[in-house]
Design a protein around this motif. Sequence first.
Motif, PDB file in Angstrom:
ATOM      1  N   GLU A  78     -11.862  -4.780   9.475  1.00 40.64           N
ATOM      2  CA  GLU A  78     -11.675  -4.503   8.049  1.00 40.64           C
ATOM      3  C   GLU A  78     -12.519  -5.439   7.204  1.00 40.64           C
ATOM      4  OE1 GLU A  78     -11.078  -2.114   5.791  1.00 40.64           O
ATOM      5  OE2 GLU A  78      -9.256  -1.716   6.961  1.00 40.64           O
ATOM      6  N   ARG A  79     -12.704  -5.059   5.953  1.00 37.75           N
ATOM      7  CA  ARG A  79     -13.475  -5.875   5.015  1.00 37.75           C
ATOM      8  C   ARG A  79     -12.695  -6.010   3.708  1.00 37.75           C
ATOM      9  NH1 ARG A  79     -15.449  -6.604   9.038  1.00 37.75           N
ATOM     10  NH2 ARG A  79     -17.614  -6.428   9.768  1.00 37.75           N
ATOM     11  N   GLY A  80     -13.062  -7.011   2.916  1.00 41.51           N
ATOM     12  CA  GLY A  80     -12.511  -7.135   1.569  1.00 41.51           C
ATOM     13  C   GLY A  80     -11.045  -7.519   1.537  1.00 41.51           C
ATOM     14  N   ARG A  81     -10.357  -7.052   0.495  1.00 42.04           N
ATOM     15  CA  ARG A  81      -8.977  -7.458   0.219  1.00 42.04           C
ATOM     16  C   ARG A  81      -8.014  -7.008   1.308  1.00 42.04           C
ATOM     17  NH1 ARG A  81      -5.202  -3.860  -3.439  1.00 42.04           N
ATOM     18  NH2 ARG A  81      -3.875  -4.553  -1.711  1.00 42.04           N
ATOM     19  N   LEU A  82      -8.375  -5.981   2.066  1.00 41.24           N
ATOM     20  CA  LEU A  82      -7.465  -5.493   3.096  1.00 41.24           C
ATOM     21  C   LEU A  82      -7.253  -6.524   4.202  1.00 41.24           C
ATOM     22  CD1 LEU A  82      -8.298  -2.788   1.633  1.00 41.24           C
ATOM     23  CD2 LEU A  82      -7.685  -1.670   3.771  1.00 41.24           C
ATOM     24  N   VAL A 104      -4.832   4.588   1.633  1.00 42.34           N
ATOM     25  CA  VAL A 104      -3.888   4.939   2.694  1.00 42.34           C
ATOM     26  C   VAL A 104      -3.737   3.761   3.657  1.00 42.34           C
ATOM     27  CG1 VAL A 104      -3.435   6.502   4.624  1.00 42.34           C
ATOM     28  CG2 VAL A 104      -4.380   7.403   2.484  1.00 42.34           C
ATOM     29  N   ARG A 105      -4.854   3.103   3.980  1.00 39.69           N
ATOM     30  CA  ARG A 105      -4.771   1.955   4.889  1.00 39.69           C
ATOM     31  C   ARG A 105      -3.952   0.828   4.275  1.00 39.69           C
ATOM     32  NH1 ARG A 105     -10.344   2.883   5.218  1.00 39.69           N
ATOM     33  NH2 ARG A 105     -10.928   0.760   4.607  1.00 39.69           N
ATOM     34  N   VAL A 106      -4.134   0.572   2.976  1.00 41.65           N
ATOM     35  CA  VAL A 106      -3.348  -0.454   2.290  1.00 41.65           C
ATOM     36  C   VAL A 106      -1.859  -0.145   2.400  1.00 41.65           C
ATOM     37  CG1 VAL A 106      -2.716  -1.339   0.007  1.00 41.65           C
ATOM     38  CG2 VAL A 106      -5.105  -1.210   0.649  1.00 41.65           C
ATOM     39  N   ALA A 107      -1.494   1.113   2.144  1.00 43.22           N
ATOM     40  CA  ALA A 107      -0.082   1.505   2.186  1.00 43.22           C
ATOM     41  C   ALA A 107       0.479   1.399   3.599  1.00 43.22           C
ATOM     42  CB  ALA A 107       0.079   2.925   1.647  1.00 43.22           C
ATOM     43  N   GLN A 146       4.202   7.683  13.237  1.00 41.54           N
ATOM     44  CA  GLN A 146       3.473   8.385  12.177  1.00 41.54           C
ATOM     45  C   GLN A 146       2.686   7.421  11.292  1.00 41.54           C
ATOM     46  OE1 GLN A 146       6.968   9.518  12.712  1.00 41.54           O
ATOM     47  NE2 GLN A 146       5.846  10.796  14.156  1.00 41.54           N
ATOM     48  N   ILE A 147       3.151   6.174  11.196  1.00 44.28           N
ATOM     49  CA  ILE A 147       2.499   5.192  10.319  1.00 44.28           C
ATOM     50  C   ILE A 147       1.260   4.585  10.969  1.00 44.28           C
ATOM     51  CG2 ILE A 147       2.788   2.988   9.118  1.00 44.28           C
ATOM     52  CD1 ILE A 147       5.779   3.674   8.870  1.00 44.28           C
ATOM     53  N   LEU A 148       1.360   4.216  12.248  1.00 42.68           N
ATOM     54  CA  LEU A 148       0.273   3.489  12.915  1.00 42.68           C
ATOM     55  C   LEU A 148      -1.085   4.186  12.838  1.00 42.68           C
ATOM     56  CD1 LEU A 148       2.096   2.038  16.051  1.00 42.68           C
ATOM     57  CD2 LEU A 148       1.002   0.744  14.222  1.00 42.68           C
ATOM     58  N   PRO A 149      -1.180   5.503  13.051  1.00 39.90           N
ATOM     59  CA  PRO A 149      -2.506   6.137  12.992  1.00 39.90           C
ATOM     60  C   PRO A 149      -3.193   6.005  11.638  1.00 39.90           C
ATOM     61  CG  PRO A 149      -0.928   7.588  14.066  1.00 39.90           C
ATOM     62  CD  PRO A 149      -0.140   6.454  13.480  1.00 39.90           C
ATOM     63  N   HIS A 150      -2.401   5.799  10.586  1.00 39.97           N
ATOM     64  CA  HIS A 150      -2.990   5.709   9.245  1.00 39.97           C
ATOM     65  C   HIS A 150      -3.709   4.377   9.009  1.00 39.97           C
ATOM     66  CE1 HIS A 150      -1.441   9.554   8.185  1.00 39.97           C
ATOM     67  NE2 HIS A 150      -0.183   9.200   8.279  1.00 39.97           N
ATOM     68  N   LEU A 151      -3.598   3.436   9.953  1.00 42.21           N
ATOM     69  CA  LEU A 151      -4.413   2.221   9.861  1.00 42.21           C
ATOM     70  C   LEU A 151      -5.895   2.546   9.997  1.00 42.21           C
ATOM     71  CD1 LEU A 151      -2.443  -0.380  12.037  1.00 42.21           C
ATOM     72  CD2 LEU A 151      -2.758  -0.432   9.565  1.00 42.21           C
ATOM     73  N   GLU A 152      -6.197   3.690  10.611  1.00 43.56           N
ATOM     74  CA  GLU A 152      -7.592   4.092  10.809  1.00 43.56           C
ATOM     75  C   GLU A 152      -8.037   5.160   9.806  1.00 43.56           C
ATOM     76  OE1 GLU A 152      -9.316   2.480  13.072  1.00 43.56           O
ATOM     77  OE2 GLU A 152      -7.536   1.363  13.715  1.00 43.56           O
ATOM     78  N   HIS A 153      -7.221   5.415   8.804  1.00 39.71           N
ATOM     79  CA  HIS A 153      -7.535   6.471   7.836  1.00 39.71           C
ATOM     80  C   HIS A 153      -8.823   6.147   7.086  1.00 39.71           C
ATOM     81  CE1 HIS A 153      -6.963   9.424   4.587  1.00 39.71           C
ATOM     82  NE2 HIS A 153      -6.017   9.968   5.341  1.00 39.71           N
ATOM     83  N   PRO A 160      -2.380  -3.423  16.920  1.00 40.15           N
ATOM     84  CA  PRO A 160      -3.151  -2.558  16.022  1.00 40.15           C
ATOM     85  C   PRO A 160      -3.582  -3.269  14.743  1.00 40.15           C
ATOM     86  CG  PRO A 160      -1.306  -1.336  16.932  1.00 40.15           C
ATOM     87  CD  PRO A 160      -1.128  -2.763  17.355  1.00 40.15           C
ATOM     88  N   LEU A 161      -2.707  -4.113  14.195  1.00 37.36           N
ATOM     89  CA  LEU A 161      -3.075  -4.846  12.983  1.00 37.36           C
ATOM     90  C   LEU A 161      -4.164  -5.873  13.270  1.00 37.36           C
ATOM     91  CD1 LEU A 161       0.436  -5.401  11.345  1.00 37.36           C
ATOM     92  CD2 LEU A 161      -1.473  -4.126  10.333  1.00 37.36           C
TER      93      LEU A 161
END
Length: 271
Positions: A207-211, A180-183, A168-175, A199-200
């Motif tokens: 990704e860009r910026g602080r993420l 949500v991606r930070v969390a 359930q967590i992994l798909p939220h990397l693409e949110h 995936p990371l």
Amino acid sequence: MARGFTVVLALLAVLSGDAGGAQGADEKARKKAWEEAQAVFTADFRSEDPAVRRAAVMKLAPFSDMGLGRFLVEKVFATERNAGVLDAAITILGMAKQPEDVSFLCGKVLGKGDWQLRAALADALGSLHAPAAADAIRMLLKSEKDPRVLSMALFGAGTKKLADAMDQILPHLEHSDWQVRVAAIEALGELKDERALMPLIDRLMNERGRLREDIAQALKKITGKDFGRDANKWRQWFHERDKMESDPPPQPAKPAEPGGSAVKDEPTYFG
């Protein structure tokens, strides 16, 4: 003999009566203390100073067994917006012990009320030591639409180390929402599950910026390696590691036969 037995029974009855009376007196005193604490809280919580309101919340800590969860939701979370005061309330809420308190909180967070209330309660679920709290987090990960509430649920999944929530967590990397991606990144770092590595790394490429820094820190937590924000180095390390794990280990050399030479007498170019 019968008379002596009767005296013993009478004495036991008196002693147990005294114990029951003492317990009843303790409960009565406890309830009175809780009522007095509520009165003091109500007076202090009217203050315009957030520090005073925060202190008022912290004074409720000794009453975690007195329906504190419902009280905090109705008196604090419903109206308070100061982050420091809410943090204190979340800390105290994590001490709630009564099953009815936990059920009440889960019902509120899974409901359709104000997002600020639900997000704060979702954050508190991560501190609650109850199976129902973990179940509520899993439900939020599957179905929650509000990104602010979903973010708090992801943080809670990391705090509670919900390894079974990886899918359930992994798909939220693409949110689409960066919060949500930070969390999700932080939750995966806390879980330290190697299924999150590729995936990371893929996300680090895009990704860009602080993420990017958040992803680098999550990868470091999982692997113990530190290639910073260099996605190519992470990818190279990952593939080299996979290759080393897939290659068969070298076979040890066979020992020479007794009485024979360790060097075989085989034809050579000059032989």
